[in-house]
Design a protein around this motif. Structure first.
Motif, mmCIF file in Angstrom:
data_model
loop_
_atom_site.group_PDB
_atom_site.id
_atom_site.type_symbol
_atom_site.label_atom_id
_atom_site.label_comp_id
_atom_site.label_asym_id
_atom_site.label_seq_id
_atom_site.Cartn_x
_atom_site.Cartn_y
_atom_site.Cartn_z
ATOM 1 N N UNK A 85 44.124 -14.947 -37.600
ATOM 2 C CA UNK A 85 45.241 -14.177 -38.140
ATOM 3 C C UNK A 85 46.229 -15.177 -38.725
ATOM 4 N N UNK A 86 46.543 -15.011 -39.993
ATOM 5 C CA UNK A 86 47.442 -15.939 -40.674
ATOM 6 C C UNK A 86 48.763 -15.221 -40.972
ATOM 7 N N UNK A 87 49.851 -15.852 -40.556
ATOM 8 C CA UNK A 87 51.176 -15.270 -40.715
ATOM 9 C C UNK A 87 52.048 -16.217 -41.524
ATOM 10 N N UNK A 88 52.787 -15.665 -42.473
ATOM 11 C CA UNK A 88 53.753 -16.485 -43.198
ATOM 12 C C UNK A 88 55.167 -16.056 -42.806
ATOM 13 N N UNK A 89 56.088 -16.948 -42.974
ATOM 14 C CA UNK A 89 57.497 -16.608 -42.828
ATOM 15 C C UNK A 89 58.264 -17.276 -43.959
ATOM 16 N N UNK A 90 59.429 -16.739 -44.261
ATOM 17 C CA UNK A 90 60.228 -17.256 -45.353
ATOM 18 C C UNK A 90 61.668 -17.389 -44.914
ATOM 19 N N UNK A 91 62.297 -18.441 -45.429
ATOM 20 C CA UNK A 91 63.701 -18.688 -45.100
ATOM 21 C C UNK A 91 64.511 -18.843 -46.388
ATOM 22 N N UNK A 92 65.680 -18.222 -46.441
ATOM 23 C CA UNK A 92 66.521 -18.366 -47.637
ATOM 24 C C UNK A 92 67.144 -19.745 -47.763
ATOM 25 N N UNK A 93 66.975 -20.566 -46.748
ATOM 26 C CA UNK A 93 67.438 -21.941 -46.845
ATOM 27 C C UNK A 93 68.929 -22.117 -46.703
ATOM 28 N N UNK A 94 69.554 -21.132 -46.079
ATOM 29 C CA UNK A 94 70.989 -21.244 -45.836
ATOM 30 C C UNK A 94 71.251 -20.954 -44.371
ATOM 31 N N UNK A 95 72.301 -21.545 -43.865
ATOM 32 C CA UNK A 95 72.662 -21.297 -42.467
ATOM 33 C C UNK A 95 72.743 -19.801 -42.213
ATOM 34 N N UNK A 96 72.182 -19.267 -41.150
ATOM 35 C CA UNK A 96 71.545 -19.958 -40.035
ATOM 36 C C UNK A 96 70.060 -20.225 -40.222
ATOM 37 N N UNK A 97 69.590 -20.309 -41.439
ATOM 38 C CA UNK A 97 68.195 -20.659 -41.711
ATOM 39 C C UNK A 97 67.236 -19.714 -41.000
ATOM 40 N N UNK A 98 67.574 -18.446 -41.051
ATOM 41 C CA UNK A 98 66.747 -17.435 -40.424
ATOM 42 C C UNK A 98 65.370 -17.411 -41.057
ATOM 43 N N UNK A 99 64.336 -17.178 -40.249
ATOM 44 C CA UNK A 99 62.980 -17.006 -40.777
ATOM 45 C C UNK A 99 62.603 -15.534 -40.680
ATOM 46 N N UNK A 100 62.055 -15.009 -41.776
ATOM 47 C CA UNK A 100 61.614 -13.623 -41.816
ATOM 48 C C UNK A 100 60.099 -13.625 -41.960
ATOM 49 N N UNK A 101 59.453 -12.854 -41.086
ATOM 50 C CA UNK A 101 57.995 -12.926 -40.993
ATOM 51 C C UNK A 101 57.303 -11.841 -41.799
ATOM 52 N N UNK A 102 56.170 -12.212 -42.381
ATOM 53 C CA UNK A 102 55.298 -11.250 -43.001
ATOM 54 C C UNK A 102 54.476 -10.548 -41.943
ATOM 55 N N UNK A 103 53.750 -9.505 -42.335
ATOM 56 C CA UNK A 103 52.963 -8.717 -41.383
ATOM 57 C C UNK A 103 51.641 -9.361 -40.991
ATOM 58 N N UNK A 104 51.291 -10.464 -41.658
ATOM 59 C CA UNK A 104 50.063 -11.155 -41.288
ATOM 60 C C UNK A 104 48.850 -10.716 -42.076
ATOM 61 N N UNK A 105 47.865 -11.603 -42.109
ATOM 62 C CA UNK A 105 46.581 -11.340 -42.774
ATOM 63 C C UNK A 105 45.458 -11.704 -41.813
ATOM 64 N N UNK A 106 44.584 -10.749 -41.616
ATOM 65 C CA UNK A 106 43.413 -11.011 -40.757
ATOM 66 C C UNK A 106 42.271 -11.483 -41.636
ATOM 67 N N UNK A 107 41.796 -12.691 -41.384
ATOM 68 C CA UNK A 107 40.670 -13.253 -42.143
ATOM 69 C C UNK A 107 39.434 -13.269 -41.256
ATOM 70 N N UNK A 108 38.371 -12.669 -41.773
ATOM 71 C CA UNK A 108 37.083 -12.699 -41.089
ATOM 72 C C UNK A 108 36.071 -13.346 -42.015
ATOM 73 N N UNK A 109 35.446 -14.402 -41.549
ATOM 74 C CA UNK A 109 34.442 -15.120 -42.346
ATOM 75 C C UNK A 109 33.076 -14.854 -41.724
ATOM 76 N N UNK A 110 32.185 -14.302 -42.531
ATOM 77 C CA UNK A 110 30.853 -13.934 -42.013
ATOM 78 C C UNK A 110 29.791 -14.950 -42.407
#
Lengths: 116, 116
Positions: free
Chosen positions: B91-116
């Motif tokens: 499961x791969x999750x990204x987060x993003x920050x606006x780069x300003x105090x308090x440098x909060x990170x906001x998370x994406x809902x994630x991506x499930x990768x299955x390799x067969x």
């Protein structure tokens, strides 16, 4: 290096009761943030509460409060009046204030179940 | 506000192929984006930090030639898993920050990768 430790892999609470999740951390920094995140079965990370290390007052968000002991490097989360929707994985996290791009360091997580 | 999306939410690919995952900040400009990997019942492991317009900084032990990260704009970062193998399933999750105090990170809902 900074580390975050959650020593309770699983916790259980009766609905409407109170539960406390433990977290300890190790750092040589004086300025940092501490967080509790909730990850329900949907796996969307949700910020529960944030504590700035320079603030002595413990943070509170509705039914969620923390006990921040800076000298002991302890940061526990108390959930009052537990609800079925509180069932989730809870992660404690640490972040240096300004360096290293503000990356988060997570604990191992505590899986909370709520019994009706 | 502060919404982060990921696409796709679930992808299945064959071993040896490459797959790209997108992370977008929908209502703010993300100076910094983070990519995490999460195995079932485990914590989030930071893979890399990317700043818009510059090369990503990879955590120790993460193969930069296998996990290609591009942060070409202030609202989009991509993670490409090259020559995927079953052990890359996660499961791969990204987060993003606006780069300003308090440098909060906001998370994406994630991506499930299955390799067969």
């Amino acid at each position: 290096a900074q580390t975050v430790t959650q020593s309770q892999p699983e916790m259980s609470v009766q609905e409407a009761e109170t539960v406390t999740l433990s977290c300890t951390y190790d750092t040589s920094e004086s300025d940092y943030y501490l967080f509790w995140y909730k990850q329900p079965p949907s796996r969307q990370m949700i910020l529960v509460i944030r504590q700035e290390a320079y603030k002595q007052q413990n943070a509170t968000e509705n039914r969620f409060s923390v006990n921040f002991q800076k000298a002991a490097k302890s940061f526990s989360l108390k959930i009052s009046d537990s609800q079925l929707g509180d069932a989730a994985m809870y992660f404690c996290a640490y972040r240096i204030l300004y360096n290293q791009g503000g990356k988060l360091i997570f604990g191992q997580g505590t899986e909370l179940s709520v019994k009706p | 506000g502060a919404v982060v999306s990921q696409h796709p939410s679930w992808v299945i690919c064959k071993s040896g192929t490459s797959v790209k995952i997108e992370c977008r900040s929908l209502d703010f400009q993300a100076t910094t984006m983070f990519w995490y990997r999460q195995f079932p019942k485990q914590s989030l492991m930071l893979m890399a930090t990317s700043n818009e317009g510059s090369k990503a900084t990879y955590e120790q032990g993460v193969e930069k030639d296998k996990f290609l990260i591009n942060h070409a704009s202030l609202t989009l970062s991509t993670l490409t898993v090259t020559s995927a193998h079953p052990e890359d399933s996660s499961f791969y999750i990204c987060s993003a920050s606006p780069g300003q105090d308090p440098y909060e990170q906001y998370f994406g809902p994630g991506t499930r990768l299955t390799v067969t």
